[in-house]
Write a protein that holds these residues in place. Structure first.
Motif, mmCIF file in Angstrom:
data_model
loop_
_atom_site.group_PDB
_atom_site.id
_atom_site.type_symbol
_atom_site.label_atom_id
_atom_site.label_comp_id
_atom_site.label_asym_id
_atom_site.label_seq_id
_atom_site.Cartn_x
_atom_site.Cartn_y
_atom_site.Cartn_z
ATOM 1 N N HIS A 1 -3.427 3.651 -6.614
ATOM 2 C CA HIS A 1 -4.147 4.850 -7.037
ATOM 3 C C HIS A 1 -5.354 5.000 -6.128
ATOM 4 O O HIS A 1 -6.255 4.139 -6.123
ATOM 5 N N VAL A 2 -5.395 6.063 -5.350
ATOM 6 C CA VAL A 2 -6.479 6.316 -4.402
ATOM 7 C C VAL A 2 -7.438 7.305 -5.043
ATOM 8 O O VAL A 2 -7.039 8.409 -5.422
ATOM 9 N N ARG A 3 -8.696 6.933 -5.147
ATOM 10 C CA ARG A 3 -9.689 7.795 -5.786
ATOM 11 C C ARG A 3 -10.213 8.850 -4.812
ATOM 12 O O ARG A 3 -9.894 8.846 -3.613
ATOM 13 N N GLN A 4 -11.024 9.741 -5.320
ATOM 14 C CA GLN A 4 -11.581 10.828 -4.522
ATOM 15 C C GLN A 4 -12.439 10.294 -3.367
ATOM 16 O O GLN A 4 -12.980 9.192 -3.429
ATOM 17 N N ASN A 5 -12.542 11.100 -2.320
ATOM 18 C CA ASN A 5 -13.397 10.793 -1.166
ATOM 19 C C ASN A 5 -13.085 9.423 -0.559
ATOM 20 O O ASN A 5 -13.984 8.651 -0.221
ATOM 21 N N SER A 6 -11.796 9.155 -0.426
ATOM 22 C CA SER A 6 -11.360 7.872 0.132
ATOM 23 C C SER A 6 -10.588 8.088 1.430
ATOM 24 O O SER A 6 -9.903 9.096 1.600
ATOM 25 N N ARG A 7 -10.707 7.114 2.302
ATOM 26 C CA ARG A 7 -9.937 7.125 3.549
ATOM 27 C C ARG A 7 -9.335 5.747 3.762
ATOM 28 O O ARG A 7 -10.058 4.748 3.799
ATOM 29 N N LEU A 8 -8.018 5.702 3.874
ATOM 30 C CA LEU A 8 -7.357 4.427 4.071
ATOM 31 C C LEU A 8 -6.089 4.595 4.891
ATOM 32 O O LEU A 8 -5.509 5.685 4.953
ATOM 33 N N SER A 9 -5.673 3.508 5.517
ATOM 34 C CA SER A 9 -4.401 3.486 6.236
ATOM 35 C C SER A 9 -3.537 2.396 5.637
ATOM 36 O O SER A 9 -4.024 1.374 5.157
ATOM 37 N N VAL A 10 -2.223 2.641 5.664
ATOM 38 C CA VAL A 10 -1.244 1.717 5.106
ATOM 39 C C VAL A 10 -0.392 1.216 6.269
ATOM 40 O O VAL A 10 0.378 1.976 6.842
ATOM 41 N N GLU A 11 -0.523 -0.053 6.618
ATOM 42 C CA GLU A 11 0.139 -0.564 7.808
ATOM 43 C C GLU A 11 1.437 -1.270 7.449
ATOM 44 O O GLU A 11 1.588 -1.838 6.372
ATOM 45 N N ARG A 12 2.385 -1.225 8.382
ATOM 46 C CA ARG A 12 3.748 -1.665 8.148
ATOM 47 C C ARG A 12 3.901 -3.185 8.164
ATOM 48 O O ARG A 12 3.266 -3.883 8.944
ATOM 49 N N GLY A 13 4.762 -3.671 7.257
ATOM 50 C CA GLY A 13 5.108 -5.084 7.215
ATOM 51 C C GLY A 13 6.429 -5.337 7.909
ATOM 52 O O GLY A 13 6.722 -4.759 8.955
ATOM 53 N N THR A 14 7.264 -6.181 7.304
ATOM 54 C CA THR A 14 8.530 -6.554 7.913
ATOM 55 C C THR A 14 9.542 -5.406 7.915
ATOM 56 O O THR A 14 10.455 -5.380 8.733
ATOM 57 N N THR A 15 9.379 -4.449 7.002
ATOM 58 C CA THR A 15 10.248 -3.273 6.965
ATOM 59 C C THR A 15 9.383 -2.033 6.767
ATOM 60 O O THR A 15 8.187 -2.132 6.484
ATOM 61 N N LEU A 16 10.009 -0.862 6.882
ATOM 62 C CA LEU A 16 9.286 0.395 6.717
ATOM 63 C C LEU A 16 8.688 0.528 5.331
ATOM 64 O O LEU A 16 7.667 1.189 5.138
ATOM 65 N N ASN A 17 9.319 -0.110 4.332
ATOM 66 C CA ASN A 17 8.850 0.000 2.954
ATOM 67 C C ASN A 17 8.156 -1.265 2.462
ATOM 68 O O ASN A 17 8.137 -1.553 1.271
ATOM 69 N N ALA A 18 7.564 -1.996 3.395
ATOM 70 C CA ALA A 18 6.778 -3.174 3.038
ATOM 71 C C ALA A 18 5.377 -3.017 3.614
ATOM 72 O O ALA A 18 5.215 -2.785 4.808
ATOM 73 N N VAL A 19 4.384 -3.111 2.754
ATOM 74 C CA VAL A 19 2.988 -2.962 3.173
ATOM 75 C C VAL A 19 2.469 -4.312 3.651
ATOM 76 O O VAL A 19 2.525 -5.303 2.919
ATOM 77 N N SER A 20 1.942 -4.370 4.872
ATOM 78 C CA SER A 20 1.340 -5.606 5.368
ATOM 79 C C SER A 20 -0.172 -5.576 5.253
ATOM 80 O O SER A 20 -0.809 -6.606 5.071
ATOM 81 N N LEU A 21 -0.750 -4.376 5.366
ATOM 82 C CA LEU A 21 -2.203 -4.271 5.403
ATOM 83 C C LEU A 21 -2.648 -2.924 4.852
ATOM 84 O O LEU A 21 -2.091 -1.883 5.217
ATOM 85 N N LEU A 22 -3.631 -2.963 3.987
ATOM 86 C CA LEU A 22 -4.277 -1.760 3.479
ATOM 87 C C LEU A 22 -5.701 -1.773 4.023
ATOM 88 O O LEU A 22 -6.471 -2.681 3.708
ATOM 89 N N ARG A 23 -6.038 -0.795 4.866
ATOM 90 C CA ARG A 23 -7.365 -0.752 5.474
ATOM 91 C C ARG A 23 -8.153 0.385 4.817
ATOM 92 O O ARG A 23 -7.843 1.562 5.017
ATOM 93 N N LEU A 24 -9.170 0.024 4.033
ATOM 94 C CA LEU A 24 -9.983 0.999 3.309
ATOM 95 C C LEU A 24 -11.305 1.187 4.044
ATOM 96 O O LEU A 24 -12.097 0.260 4.179
ATOM 97 N N LEU A 25 -11.545 2.416 4.520
ATOM 98 C CA LEU A 25 -12.757 2.714 5.271
ATOM 99 C C LEU A 25 -13.842 3.305 4.381
ATOM 100 O O LEU A 25 -15.026 3.005 4.557
ATOM 101 N N THR A 26 -13.453 4.169 3.437
ATOM 102 C CA THR A 26 -14.390 4.759 2.482
ATOM 103 C C THR A 26 -13.691 4.914 1.144
ATOM 104 O O THR A 26 -12.465 4.979 1.072
#
Length: 251
Positions: free
Chosen positions: A90-115
């Motif tokens: 659940h991403v709240r208002q005024n947020s910026r993040l990227s979702v980086e790929r893991g071993t497959t397209l549907n696997a999250v390896s890294l969530l980078r939250l900037l704001t």
């Protein structure tokens, strides 16, 4: 609803899961089989979209699919609930993040939250991480809340599970059954960059809501009881228990 403490957030931001439309959207997602069926039927993995949300710089539409490698930006009074693999967010208002790929397209390896802020529930799987401007959290399968404050100080709560915490040279192993919280400091505080925090700006029910989307239950749901929500992370308050950030060496 369980008691909660707010710091710079509104009540509406932490009670989003109570909205009728949100509950209907979640029930429909679960009834239709969740993420595995959505993938098989090539349906969107967006559970709910409210307000203005940009996906890779373009306005996100409810029928679109969010993939690893995407960047998400939420505007004022906006929010987003989505599922990738065995992780729900659940991403709240005024947020910026990227979702980086893991071993497959549907696997999250890294969530980078900037704001902004994000509530996350991860099922068990390969090692994953959440990165903010001032801390890194290695996820092993857990429910967490992450927020970047306006001054870049980062807040992280290991709501349940095991997390490897790091801020500058400070390291701590967080094993939590009920909300173990940390600050990632911009400048050292009493010689430490990783310091204890209280449980703020999120509720038990938010974690329960997201866990249900991926067919899981929280630690307190499994235990059938709630702990002491003081940020130390324990179900029962006993003499001698210390927050892991308190035992770090002073530099």
């Amino acid at each position: 609803m369980t008691p909660h403490t707010l710091q710079g957030r509104s009540e509406a931001e932490v009670t989003w899961f109570q909205r009728r439309d949100t509950l209907k959207a979640a029930a429909a997602w679960v009834a239709m089989g969740g993420m595995p069926v959505a993938m098989a039927q090539q349906r969107s993995n967006v559970v709910e979209l409210v307000g203005d949300v940009l996906l890779n710089g373009q306005r996100l539409r409810p029928q679109q699919t969010i993939q690893t490698g995407d960047e998400i930006l939420t505007g004022p009074a906006s929010r987003l609930v989505f599922v990738i693999g065995n992780a729900a967010f659940h991403v709240r208002q005024n947020s910026r993040l990227s979702v980086e790929r893991g071993t497959t397209l549907n696997a999250v390896s890294l969530l980078r939250l900037l704001t902004g802020a994000v509530v996350s529930v991860f099922g068990r799987g390969a090692n994953r991480a959440i990165v903010t401007p001032t801390l890194t959290a290695g996820i092993r399968g857990t429910g967490v809340y992450t927020e970047v404050m306006p001054n870049q100080r980062s807040y992280f709560c290991n709501c349940y599970g095991t997390v490897d915490m790091a801020a500058q040279a400070d390291r701590a192993l967080s094993v939590s059954s009920y909300h173990q919280s940390f600050w990632g400091e911009v400048e050292p505080k009493d010689g430490r960059f990783l310091t204890p925090a209280g449980a703020i700006n999120h509720t038990d029910e938010e974690l329960e809501f997201l866990a249900r989307l991926i067919g899981q239950r929280t630690a307190w749901q499994i235990a059938g009881k709630l702990g002491v929500k003081d940020g130390k992370g324990y179900m029962d308050d006993k003499p001698g228990q210390m927050h892991p950030a308190m035992v770090l060496p002073v530099r």
